[in-house]
Scaffold this motif. Structure first.
Motif, PDB file in Angstrom:
ATOM      1  N   HIS A 194      -1.813  46.523  -1.609  1.00 40.84           N
ATOM      2  CA  HIS A 194      -3.082  45.798  -1.484  1.00 40.84           C
ATOM      3  C   HIS A 194      -4.259  46.712  -1.832  1.00 40.84           C
ATOM      4  O   HIS A 194      -5.182  46.299  -2.554  1.00 40.84           O
ATOM      5  CB  HIS A 194      -3.224  45.274  -0.061  1.00 40.84           C
ATOM      6  N   TRP A 195      -4.233  47.938  -1.351  1.00 43.01           N
ATOM      7  CA  TRP A 195      -5.333  48.861  -1.601  1.00 43.01           C
ATOM      8  C   TRP A 195      -5.430  49.271  -3.076  1.00 43.01           C
ATOM      9  O   TRP A 195      -6.517  49.549  -3.576  1.00 43.01           O
ATOM     10  CB  TRP A 195      -5.172  50.097  -0.724  1.00 43.01           C
ATOM     11  N   HIS A 198      -7.445  46.286  -4.367  1.00 42.33           N
ATOM     12  CA  HIS A 198      -8.745  45.958  -3.765  1.00 42.33           C
ATOM     13  C   HIS A 198      -9.522  47.175  -3.260  1.00 42.33           C
ATOM     14  O   HIS A 198     -10.663  47.013  -2.801  1.00 42.33           O
ATOM     15  CB  HIS A 198      -8.533  44.991  -2.600  1.00 42.33           C
ATOM     16  N   ARG A 276     -16.775  46.226   5.551  1.00 40.55           N
ATOM     17  CA  ARG A 276     -15.491  45.700   5.066  1.00 40.55           C
ATOM     18  C   ARG A 276     -14.362  46.097   5.997  1.00 40.55           C
ATOM     19  O   ARG A 276     -14.239  47.253   6.404  1.00 40.55           O
ATOM     20  CB  ARG A 276     -15.182  46.224   3.667  1.00 40.55           C
ATOM     21  N   ASP A 278      -9.948  45.265   6.476  1.00 38.63           N
ATOM     22  CA  ASP A 278      -8.696  44.630   6.061  1.00 38.63           C
ATOM     23  C   ASP A 278      -7.898  44.368   7.328  1.00 38.63           C
ATOM     24  O   ASP A 278      -7.881  45.212   8.238  1.00 38.63           O
ATOM     25  CB  ASP A 278      -7.886  45.540   5.137  1.00 38.63           C
ATOM     26  N   ALA A 296      -6.623  34.572   8.446  1.00 38.12           N
ATOM     27  CA  ALA A 296      -7.211  34.494   7.107  1.00 38.12           C
ATOM     28  C   ALA A 296      -8.362  33.495   7.005  1.00 38.12           C
ATOM     29  O   ALA A 296      -9.162  33.576   6.069  1.00 38.12           O
ATOM     30  CB  ALA A 296      -6.137  34.149   6.078  1.00 38.12           C
ATOM     31  N   ARG A 300     -11.677  35.524   9.713  1.00 34.46           N
ATOM     32  CA  ARG A 300     -12.517  35.870   8.552  1.00 34.46           C
ATOM     33  C   ARG A 300     -13.934  35.335   8.753  1.00 34.46           C
ATOM     34  O   ARG A 300     -14.926  36.065   8.539  1.00 34.46           O
ATOM     35  CB  ARG A 300     -11.909  35.280   7.280  1.00 34.46           C
ATOM     36  N   GLU A 310     -17.240  41.886   3.677  1.00 31.20           N
ATOM     37  CA  GLU A 310     -15.972  41.667   2.967  1.00 31.20           C
ATOM     38  C   GLU A 310     -14.811  41.721   3.952  1.00 31.20           C
ATOM     39  O   GLU A 310     -14.661  42.684   4.698  1.00 31.20           O
ATOM     40  CB  GLU A 310     -15.781  42.709   1.871  1.00 31.20           C
ATOM     41  N   ASN A 312     -10.563  41.123   4.078  1.00 26.57           N
ATOM     42  CA  ASN A 312      -9.320  40.931   3.326  1.00 26.57           C
ATOM     43  C   ASN A 312      -8.155  40.817   4.285  1.00 26.57           C
ATOM     44  O   ASN A 312      -7.988  41.656   5.181  1.00 26.57           O
ATOM     45  CB  ASN A 312      -9.065  42.103   2.373  1.00 26.57           C
ATOM     46  N   TYR A 313      -7.360  39.771   4.097  1.00 24.55           N
ATOM     47  CA  TYR A 313      -6.114  39.635   4.857  1.00 24.55           C
ATOM     48  C   TYR A 313      -4.960  40.140   4.003  1.00 24.55           C
ATOM     49  O   TYR A 313      -4.794  39.711   2.853  1.00 24.55           O
ATOM     50  CB  TYR A 313      -5.871  38.174   5.251  1.00 24.55           C
ATOM     51  N   ILE A 314      -4.176  41.057   4.543  1.00 33.90           N
ATOM     52  CA  ILE A 314      -2.998  41.585   3.853  1.00 33.90           C
ATOM     53  C   ILE A 314      -1.801  40.732   4.262  1.00 33.90           C
ATOM     54  O   ILE A 314      -1.453  40.678   5.443  1.00 33.90           O
ATOM     55  CB  ILE A 314      -2.752  43.061   4.213  1.00 33.90           C
TER      56      ILE A 314
END
Length: 368
Positions: A194-195, A198, A276, A278, A296, A300, A310, A312-314
Motif C-alpha cells: 500500500h505504501w 500511496h 494523514r 492509514d 472505510a 473515514r 487524507e 486510507n484504509y489498507i
C-alpha cells in the motif's frame, strides 16, 4: 434419536483428512429479515453476551432486534457485491486457494469453510464431511487473536455438534496465530504494498474489534494478543511507538469496552493536527462489514470531519499470496503426524492395510 445416523461403514476404507476454515458469518441477504435472523443467532450466543438470559432476552428482542436490524441491513447493502457478502466471498476463495497451497506442499487434504452464524453452518459442514468419510479434521478459526467471544464460540459449536455423533472423528483445533511469523510477514507485505503506491502516513492506526473491558478483567487474553500483533508488525515495519496507534472498534451497549476507541482516536488525531492516517485491521483476515463500512466509510468521515485531510484504509489480507502461504504454513504445522503426505509407498501400505482389514472383517462375519 440422541445421535445422528451413521453413514454406511466399509471395513478397510482409508480415512481422509479435512481442514475447516471457520469465520464469524454473515446474513444471507442485505435485507431486514435476513439481518434480524443473523443478529438473533449471533447476539444470543452466551460467549458473546454474558448478561443473564431473562434480562438479555428482553433487551435483545424488545430493543436491539427491532431497531438495529433495519439499520444494519442498510449498512450491509452498502458493501454487498454481485457475488454476495464480501466476508463469505473471501472466505470461500481462501478455502479453495488453501487447498491448492497445501497440495503444493504435498498434502492430500480437503479444505472447506463454515460460518459460526449463518450459512454454511458448522453442523451442516461437519455432517457433510462425516458422510464423505473424513476421519481427521483440523479446525482452523479465522481469528488470529484468541477470544472466548470468537474462537471459543467456534469450538463450542464444534463440540456441541459432536455430542450428537456416535463415531467422533479425530479433531485438532488451532487456537491462535497472532504472533506467527508468516502471519506477521503477510501483514507487513500488505502495508508495504500500500505504501509503495500511496506513500507513508503520519500515523498507522491498527484497529482491532472491540471487547467489553470486563472480559479482559476476567481473563480473556484477546487484548494482550492484539497488542503483541501490533508490536510485532510495527517492528517489522521499522516504526517507532510514535508512528503507530492501537485502537478498538465496534462497541455495543453502554458498558466500557477496550480503549482507545477507534472513532474517538482518529478524531483526536485530526484535532491534534495529524493530516494523514492509514488504518489497517489485523484482527480480520477477510474484509467484511466492520472493515468496509465501519472503518472505510464511517471512521473515514469521522477523521475528515474533525479536520484530517487524507484517510486510507489498507484492505484485509483476503486472498493475497503471502497470506495464503502463511495460512498453509499454519495449517501444515497442525497437520504434522497425520498421514496427509501421500507418497507412493504410503499409498501401497494403506492399500495393503485395507485388504487385511477387509479379510479380518470377513473372517468374523462383519458387514463389508
Amino acid at each position: 434419536m440422541r445421535f445422528y445416523p451413521e453413514p454406511d461403514y466399509s471395513h478397510g476404507k482409508i480415512g481422509k483428512t479435512a481442514v475447516v476454515l471457520l469465520n464469524l458469518g454473515t446474513p444471507d441477504a442485505p435485507e431486514r429479515s435476513a439481518v434480524r435472523r443473523y443478529l438473533k443467532q449471533f447476539l444470543w450466543d452466551r460467549r458473546v453476551v454474558e448478561v443473564p438470559r431473562p434480562v438479555w432476552w428482553l433487551i435483545l428482542n424488545g430493543i436491539i432486534l427491532p431497531f438495529r436490524s433495519g439499520q444494519s441491513a442498510k449498512k450491509y447493502a452498502s458493501i454487498w457485491t454481485k457475488d454476495g457478502s464480501p466476508l463469505k466471498v473471501h472466505t470461500e476463495k481462501q478455502a479453495l486457494l488453501l487447498k491448492g497451497y497445501l497440495g503444493e506442499r504435498g498434502h492430500e487434504v480437503h479444505v472447506t469453510y463454515a460460518m459460526r452464524y449463518g450459512s454454511p453452518s458448522i453442523p451442516s459442514v461437519l455432517n457433510k464431511l462425516k458422510a464423505e468419510g473424513y476421519e481427521r479434521i483440523l479446525i482452523l478459526s479465522g481469528y488470529p487473536q484468541y477470544s472466548a467471544t470468537t474462537t471459543a464460540s467456534n469450538f463450542d459449536a464444534v463440540f456441541q455438534h459432536y455430542q450428537q455423533v456416535r463415531n467422533v472423528p479425530e479433531l485438532r483445533l488451532v487456537k491462535n496465530y497472532h504472533d506467527h511469523d508468516a502471519y506477521i510477514e503477510a501483514l507487513r507485505q500488505s502495508v508495504l504494498k500500500h505504501w509503495q503506491t500511496h506513500g507513508r502516513p503520519e500515523k498507522l492506526v491498527m484497529s482491532f474489534h472491540g471487547l467489553p473491558k470486563a472480559f479482559l478483567l476476567r481473563g480473556d487474553p484477546y487484548h494482550c494478543e492484539c497488542y503483541k500483533t501490533a508490536r510485532l508488525l510495527a517492528e517489522k515495519l521499522g516504526l517507532s511507538k510514535e508512528q503507530y496507534l492501537v485502537t478498538f472498534q465496534s462497541r455495543l451497549g453502554r458498558a466500557e469496552w477496550l480503549q482507545p476507541y477507534t472513532s474517538n482516536a482518529v478524531k483526536e488525531l485530526a484535532q491534534q493536527g495529524t493530516k494523514r492516517i492509514d488504518v489497517i485491521c489485523p484482527g480480520f483476515i477477510a474484509d467484511c462489514l466492520e472493515t468496509l463500512e465501519e472503518i472505510a466509510m464511517e471512521v473515514r468521515e469521522d477523521f475528515l470531519h474533525a479536520g484530517g485531510k487524507e484517510f486510507n484504509y489498507i484492505p484485509c489480507l483476503n486472498e493475497s499470496p503471502s497470506w495464503l502461504r502463511a495460512l498453509a504454513e499454519i495449517a501444515e504445522q497442525h497437520l504434522i503426524g497425520w498421514p496427509t503426505m501421500m507418497t507412493v509407498s504410503l499409498r501401497e501400505e494403506q492399500k495393503q492395510q485395507a485388504l487385511i482389514s477387509r479379510s479380518e472383517a470377513k473372517r468374523i462375519g462383519a458387514p463389508l
